[in-house]
Design an enzyme around this catalytic site. Structure first.
Site, PDB file in Angstrom:
ATOM      1  N   HIS A   3      13.808 123.717  57.905  1.00  0.00           N
ATOM      2  CA  HIS A   3      13.384 122.385  58.189  1.00  0.00           C
ATOM      3  C   HIS A   3      12.808 122.121  59.557  1.00  0.00           C
ATOM      4  O   HIS A   3      13.385 122.428  60.661  1.00  0.00           O
ATOM      5  CB  HIS A   3      14.790 121.241  58.205  1.00  0.00           C
ATOM      6  CG  HIS A   3      14.433 120.015  58.308  1.00  0.00           C
ATOM      7  ND1 HIS A   3      14.527 119.349  57.106  1.00  0.00           N
ATOM      8  CD2 HIS A   3      14.433 119.172  59.108  1.00  0.00           C
ATOM      9  CE1 HIS A   3      14.366 117.736  57.569  1.00  0.00           C
ATOM     10  NE2 HIS A   3      14.085 117.803  58.835  1.00  0.00           N
ATOM     11  N   HIS A  60      22.853 119.460  64.536  1.00  0.00           N
ATOM     12  CA  HIS A  60      22.588 119.670  65.696  1.00  0.00           C
ATOM     13  C   HIS A  60      22.827 118.873  66.968  1.00  0.00           C
ATOM     14  O   HIS A  60      23.650 117.666  66.619  1.00  0.00           O
ATOM     15  CB  HIS A  60      21.105 119.716  65.991  1.00  0.00           C
ATOM     16  CG  HIS A  60      20.520 118.250  65.811  1.00  0.00           C
ATOM     17  ND1 HIS A  60      20.517 117.490  64.537  1.00  0.00           N
ATOM     18  CD2 HIS A  60      19.468 117.359  66.634  1.00  0.00           C
ATOM     19  CE1 HIS A  60      19.610 116.394  64.756  1.00  0.00           C
ATOM     20  NE2 HIS A  60      19.361 116.442  66.048  1.00  0.00           N
ATOM     21  N   GLU A  89      18.948 109.648  70.838  1.00  0.00           N
ATOM     22  CA  GLU A  89      18.240 109.186  69.539  1.00  0.00           C
ATOM     23  C   GLU A  89      18.893 108.030  69.155  1.00  0.00           C
ATOM     24  O   GLU A  89      20.123 108.062  68.853  1.00  0.00           O
ATOM     25  CB  GLU A  89      18.335 110.472  68.336  1.00  0.00           C
ATOM     26  CG  GLU A  89      17.885 111.851  68.785  1.00  0.00           C
ATOM     27  CD  GLU A  89      18.165 112.806  67.833  1.00  0.00           C
ATOM     28  OE1 GLU A  89      18.815 112.552  66.744  1.00  0.00           O
ATOM     29  OE2 GLU A  89      18.073 113.980  68.064  1.00  0.00           O
ATOM     30  N   HIS A 132      22.936 108.345  68.754  1.00  0.00           N
ATOM     31  CA  HIS A 132      23.415 109.793  68.721  1.00  0.00           C
ATOM     32  C   HIS A 132      22.853 110.148  70.372  1.00  0.00           C
ATOM     33  O   HIS A 132      21.779 110.597  70.361  1.00  0.00           O
ATOM     34  CB  HIS A 132      22.714 110.569  67.883  1.00  0.00           C
ATOM     35  CG  HIS A 132      23.251 110.307  66.450  1.00  0.00           C
ATOM     36  ND1 HIS A 132      22.585 110.764  65.429  1.00  0.00           N
ATOM     37  CD2 HIS A 132      24.375 109.538  66.062  1.00  0.00           C
ATOM     38  CE1 HIS A 132      23.143 110.084  64.146  1.00  0.00           C
ATOM     39  NE2 HIS A 132      24.318 109.549  64.346  1.00  0.00           N
ATOM     40  N   HIS A 174      25.777 115.607  65.275  1.00  0.00           N
ATOM     41  CA  HIS A 174      25.574 114.901  64.365  1.00  0.00           C
ATOM     42  C   HIS A 174      24.833 115.669  63.268  1.00  0.00           C
ATOM     43  O   HIS A 174      24.330 116.727  63.604  1.00  0.00           O
ATOM     44  CB  HIS A 174      24.721 113.514  64.590  1.00  0.00           C
ATOM     45  CG  HIS A 174      23.565 113.757  65.243  1.00  0.00           C
ATOM     46  ND1 HIS A 174      23.405 114.341  66.794  1.00  0.00           N
ATOM     47  CD2 HIS A 174      22.335 113.623  64.903  1.00  0.00           C
ATOM     48  CE1 HIS A 174      22.264 114.106  67.091  1.00  0.00           C
ATOM     49  NE2 HIS A 174      21.538 114.068  66.130  1.00  0.00           N
TER      50      HIS A 174
END
Length: 441
Positions: free
Chosen positions: A299, A342, A348, A372, A378
């Protein structure tokens, strides 16, 4: 030109495309209003006043210099004294010291509906931010909820530029440069110091705002990607010049060093007949974003979805990144396709414009948002993890959602009103409960 809402909509829909992001652009509402060959001739055409609006220091390198020449009916200098507004409402500004920065994961439902007669400015509600507006560093996150157009008043922000992301209801932005129309799925940017008024195109409007105190947003470098991909400069639309020549009282509200200041003019300051320059409002359709991703395995990092970036003094650490998770294909093999678990040095804030987000099964809804902060762990919730771990990895189109992220190098401190809001979800941590141990030695 003033009034004529239907004509205004048609003018806004006839936006001119920027010839190149940050490059010189021009527009005139009356033929011959722009002087040819000189920025500030001895006498401007049509009896207009020439005025330069600078969004950067005069000595910035040419590629970063932001300035526009405005040819207006009256100069901006002709105004009455500003006085401090009695109340900032729910609008807050950096430095954010009302509550300690919180390392916990936080998520909010959408703002509750406002009282009748609430316009865009009155409907601004600050969630949090970082930095210092007086030092031109950091950012603030606001939400807005409105059910009325701004009438006989305009707003400008001396502290930073405003990146507006509508989630519900279209906005008609009457700016000094002309008209912009921004609907859900699009974003609009109002540069620092530009005056504008927000009129609703629907009965209600709701969305998100990033107030960027730092360097103006720009397109990120493409590096190894090459010449094409992500957001294309040609897809950013500038307004067609349109002016107001009204002789009626107009309230002008200016955000300056965190406070609102107000003055009542005897005319509309949206009286620019022609302009040219690089300090320009614009609109961008987020569906135009050219998504790049993995076509083999893994990803990709969210950096690959960056639309705009506000660089800081440290390479690779942006003051703010604006990231969009637009419709895209997932084709990676032997890969966990949703965003991975991560912890990130960047903080964020994520919002949802429409549909659903592929990393969350429930609770994250359009108009809501999650925070976050740096190094908070998260990732996908339990249901998403279980489903994605067992899914058949055939090509999959993600086209039922449009999410975005304001990402910043500094921690985001929530305001007291956000930390104690009724629409703050008390059970957000529960989405990661039940992630079972699968380890076998």
């Amino acid at each position: 030109m003033s009034g004529g809402s239907e004509q205004a909509r048609k003018t806004a829909e006839g936006l001119e495309y920027l010839t190149g992001f940050g490059n010189e652009h021009s527009s005139e509402a009356v033929p011959g209003a722009l002087p040819i060959g000189r920025n500030s001739p001895q006498r401007s055409p049509l009896g207009l006043y020439a005025e330069q609006l600078s969004g950067s220091a005069f000595t910035e390198p040419r590629s970063h210099n932001r300035r526009s020449w405005l040819y207006r009916i009256r100069p901006s200098a002709a105004h009455p004294r500003f006085t401090l507004a009695a109340d900032n409402g729910a609008l807050r500004s950096a430095p954010f010291t009302e509550a300690p920065a919180d390392p916990n994961r936080l998520r909010w439902n959408p703002l509750p509906d406002p009282a009748p007669g609430t316009d865009f400015l009155a409907g601004l509600w600050t969630l949090g931010g970082n930095g210092d507006a007086t030092q031109r560093s950091g950012m603030a996150i606001h939400l807005y909820s409105a059910n009325a157009s701004m009438t006989d008043r305009v707003f400008s922000d001396s502290d930073g530029e405003l990146l507006i992301v509508p989630e519900r209801g279209g906005l008609l932005l009457r700016t000094e440069f002309g008209l912009l129309s921004a609907r859900p799925g699009e974003m609009a940017l109002i540069p620092r110091g530009v005056r504008f008024r927000v009129e609703l195109q629907d009965e209600t409007a709701r969305g998100y705002v990033c107030e960027n105190y730092g360097r103006p947003f720009e397109l990120p470098d493409l590096g190894p990607i090459g010449a094409n991909g992500l957001a294309a400069a040609r897809d950013f639309r500038a307004p067609v010049a349109a002016y107001e020549d009204g002789e009626r009282p107009t309230e002008v509200v200016n955000k300056f060093c965190g406070n609102l200041w107000t003055a009542t003019y005897d005319h509309s300051p949206l009286d620019v007949v022609a302009w040219h320059g690089t300090h320009v409002p614009y609109v961008y359709d987020l569906h135009s974003f050219n998504v790049l991703g993995s076509i083999s395995y893994d990803h990709p990092d969210p950096s690959i979805f960056t639309v705009l970036t506000s660089p800081s003094d440290t390479a690779g650490l942006a003051g703010v990144d604006f990231v969009v998770f637009a419709p895209r294909w997932l084709v990676g093999e032997d890969t966990f396709r949703p965003p991975y678990f991560h912890r990130n040095v960047m903080s964020e804030y994520m919002g949802l414009i429409e549909g659903a987000y592929d990393a969350k099964a429930e609770g994250f809804v359009p108009g809501g948002g999650s925070l976050h902060n740096m190094m908070s762990a998260h990732g996908p919730d339990r249901e998403t993890f279980d489903r994605a771990s067992a899914a058949e990895l055939k090509p999959q189109k993600i086209d039922d959602g449009l999410a975005f992220m304001f990402e910043t190098r500094w921690p985001i401190t929530a305001t007291a009103q956000a930390a104690g809001a009724d629409h703050l979800q008390s059970g957000y941590d529960d989405v990661w409960q039940g992630l079972q141990r699968h380890f076998r030695a």
